[in-house]
Design an enzyme around this catalytic site. Sequence first.
Site, PDB file in Angstrom:
ATOM      1  N   HIS A 109       0.871  -1.187   0.000  1.00  0.00           N
ATOM      2  CA  HIS A 109       0.000   0.000   0.000  1.00  0.00           C
ATOM      3  C   HIS A 109       0.906   1.235   0.000  1.00  0.00           C
ATOM      4  O   HIS A 109       2.044   1.183   0.480  1.00  0.00           O
ATOM      5  CB  HIS A 109      -0.838  -0.057   1.282  1.00  0.00           C
ATOM      6  CG  HIS A 109      -1.927   0.942   1.401  1.00  0.00           C
ATOM      7  ND1 HIS A 109      -1.705   2.251   1.764  1.00  0.00           N
ATOM      8  CD2 HIS A 109      -3.270   0.833   1.233  1.00  0.00           C
ATOM      9  CE1 HIS A 109      -2.862   2.895   1.815  1.00  0.00           C
ATOM     10  NE2 HIS A 109      -3.830   2.060   1.496  1.00  0.00           N
ATOM     11  N   ASP A 145       2.975  -4.774   8.077  1.00  0.00           N
ATOM     12  CA  ASP A 145       1.757  -3.985   7.931  1.00  0.00           C
ATOM     13  C   ASP A 145       0.578  -4.946   8.127  1.00  0.00           C
ATOM     14  O   ASP A 145       0.281  -5.774   7.261  1.00  0.00           O
ATOM     15  CB  ASP A 145       1.756  -3.359   6.530  1.00  0.00           C
ATOM     16  CG  ASP A 145       0.443  -2.667   6.193  1.00  0.00           C
ATOM     17  OD1 ASP A 145      -0.533  -2.808   6.950  1.00  0.00           O
ATOM     18  OD2 ASP A 145       0.397  -1.994   5.143  1.00  0.00           O
ATOM     19  N   GLN A 169      -4.467  -5.613   6.856  1.00  0.00           N
ATOM     20  CA  GLN A 169      -5.425  -6.591   6.316  1.00  0.00           C
ATOM     21  C   GLN A 169      -5.368  -7.941   7.022  1.00  0.00           C
ATOM     22  O   GLN A 169      -6.047  -8.878   6.600  1.00  0.00           O
ATOM     23  CB  GLN A 169      -5.187  -6.787   4.812  1.00  0.00           C
ATOM     24  CG  GLN A 169      -5.404  -5.546   3.973  1.00  0.00           C
ATOM     25  CD  GLN A 169      -6.845  -5.024   4.030  1.00  0.00           C
ATOM     26  OE1 GLN A 169      -7.783  -5.772   4.339  1.00  0.00           O
ATOM     27  NE2 GLN A 169      -7.027  -3.746   3.753  1.00  0.00           N
ATOM     28  N   LYS A 182     -10.531  -1.140  10.472  1.00  0.00           N
ATOM     29  CA  LYS A 182     -10.649  -2.369   9.678  1.00  0.00           C
ATOM     30  C   LYS A 182     -10.915  -3.577  10.575  1.00  0.00           C
ATOM     31  O   LYS A 182     -10.981  -4.702  10.116  1.00  0.00           O
ATOM     32  CB  LYS A 182      -9.378  -2.585   8.851  1.00  0.00           C
ATOM     33  CG  LYS A 182      -9.140  -1.481   7.797  1.00  0.00           C
ATOM     34  CD  LYS A 182      -7.912  -1.777   6.979  1.00  0.00           C
ATOM     35  CE  LYS A 182      -7.386  -0.578   6.214  1.00  0.00           C
ATOM     36  NZ  LYS A 182      -8.168  -0.223   5.043  1.00  0.00           N
ATOM     37  N   CYS A 233      -4.814   2.259  -3.637  1.00  0.00           N
ATOM     38  CA  CYS A 233      -3.609   2.869  -3.047  1.00  0.00           C
ATOM     39  C   CYS A 233      -2.381   1.995  -3.271  1.00  0.00           C
ATOM     40  O   CYS A 233      -1.510   1.894  -2.393  1.00  0.00           O
ATOM     41  CB  CYS A 233      -3.790   3.142  -1.549  1.00  0.00           C
ATOM     42  SG  CYS A 233      -5.006   4.404  -1.223  1.00  0.00           S
TER      43      CYS A 233
HETATM   44  N1  PLP Z   1      -1.828  -0.947   4.484  1.00  0.00           N
HETATM   45  C1  PLP Z   1      -2.746  -1.744   3.927  1.00  0.00           C
HETATM   46  C2  PLP Z   1      -2.362  -3.125   3.501  1.00  0.00           C
HETATM   47  C3  PLP Z   1      -4.060  -1.291   3.778  1.00  0.00           C
HETATM   48  O1  PLP Z   1      -4.981  -2.085   3.250  1.00  0.00           O
HETATM   49  C4  PLP Z   1      -4.386   0.012   4.210  1.00  0.00           C
HETATM   50  C5  PLP Z   1      -5.748   0.546   4.003  1.00  0.00           C
HETATM   51  O2  PLP Z   1      -6.470   0.121   3.135  1.00  0.00           O
HETATM   52  C6  PLP Z   1      -3.395   0.790   4.790  1.00  0.00           C
HETATM   53  C7  PLP Z   1      -2.126   0.286   4.915  1.00  0.00           C
HETATM   54  C8  PLP Z   1      -3.686   2.182   5.297  1.00  0.00           C
HETATM   55  O3  PLP Z   1      -4.575   2.118   6.354  1.00  0.00           O
HETATM   56  P1  PLP Z   1      -5.142   3.466   7.014  1.00  0.00           P
HETATM   57  O4  PLP Z   1      -5.667   4.285   5.870  1.00  0.00           O
HETATM   58  O5  PLP Z   1      -6.218   2.976   7.918  1.00  0.00           O
HETATM   59  O6  PLP Z   1      -4.022   4.113   7.717  1.00  0.00           O
END
Ligand code: PLP
Length: 404
Positions: free
Chosen positions: A119, A198, A201, A224, A362
């Site tokens: 992401h 990270d 998910q 999430k 993203c």
């Molecule tokens: N990393 C992953 C794998 C994600 O799916 C997301 C959000 O979709 C993020 C980071 C960013 O999360 P946040 O916008 O809640 O900070």
Amino acid sequence: MDIQASYPILSTKIGKHPLVYLDNAATTHKPQCVLQAELNYYEKLNSNIHRGAHYLSRMATEEHEAARSAVAQFLHAPSEREIVFTSGTTAGINLVAQVLALSSLIRSGDEILVTTDSHHSNIVPWQMLCQRTGAVLRPIPLTPALTFDMDAYLSMLNARTRIVAAPYISNALGVINPIPEIIAAAKRNNTDTLVLVDGAQSTAHVPVNLSELGCDFYVFSGHKVYAPTGTGVLWGRESLLSSLPPWLGGGEMIKEVSFSGTTYNDLPFKYEAGTPNICGNIVLAAALRYVQEQGISAIDEHEQRLTRMMCEGLNRIGGIDILGPVEGRGALVSIVVPGVHHYDLGTLLDQMGVAVRTGHHCCQPLMQYLGITGTTRYSFALYNTAEEVERALACTERALNMLR
Ligand code: PLP
């Protein structure tokens, strides 16, 4: 028990269609017990924490610190001093990257490895770190099956590798990355190589045990995991967090301040400057307790069944490319339909009451790697049902008949 009945928003109608919400990788809905925990906080506890001598402040402080313990317990973290409340995954990764930039740990020419399926929030903070330190960001390629390329990764590890950062589960592909193996190889390369996972998910979907995983940092977003937006956690190894410099300065993160200098607070408060999201953090703990009550392994099994059903159904419709393998994926399915724009498919599905996400998710570098502009993504949560998958499949078939 009818799980959906405890989610008021799931009874929403989209026109005359009942909502089928399959955008859970973007954010999950909140069960009644989580909504109630939020109301309860403002009705019975609202007060600033840690510094108040009065009853409400004491109660709010107790609840807030109990929430920290609940998070530590949920993640099987060795210590609650390692649980730093943040506003989400993005904030957590930025905190780590900024603090490392301030430390002497990263030097010009050092290498930071990230997965191609990352992401943007696992790319841009590292690019910013590179700009400040002269370190170099290197993407780890994917195999032709769009899984993590272990051979390529092993050949990229070297004496300059300082950080490896990877999503546990890719939000755009759904692929589960081999995180234990990625960590083990990084540590074999050099015990000082830092690994950030990270968990955006993974946290709501698969069991996570930070006492065993072996990474140095783990981040996730509350929204999430059935909790409110603006909540999240950075877990960091205590020995690291205590030796790294502070980041944001202000109240709470200090022991003593004078005009001649400041001494910093102990963990985790050193990284929690200012009034935290007191209500949000307490409600996050309520959401994690709810997930524990449902059972994370049972949730995983249920979502795996739905994901398999979705893949099989899409294959039956035909002419659809499912990105990544059917096996070894998290609770989401990302597709490309040759000749059909993802946005058109998403718009038609919306008109039929089916909420999916379309676009680059993203993950623009991944889209560039794949040579596509976006995908249509169906993502599941514990409250989704087999009937909803069947409806989503029927609507997809109908929409594709209109579009092709
Ligand atoms: N990393 C992953 C794998 C994600 O799916 C997301 C959000 O979709 C993020 C980071 C960013 O999360 P946040 O916008 O809640 O900070």
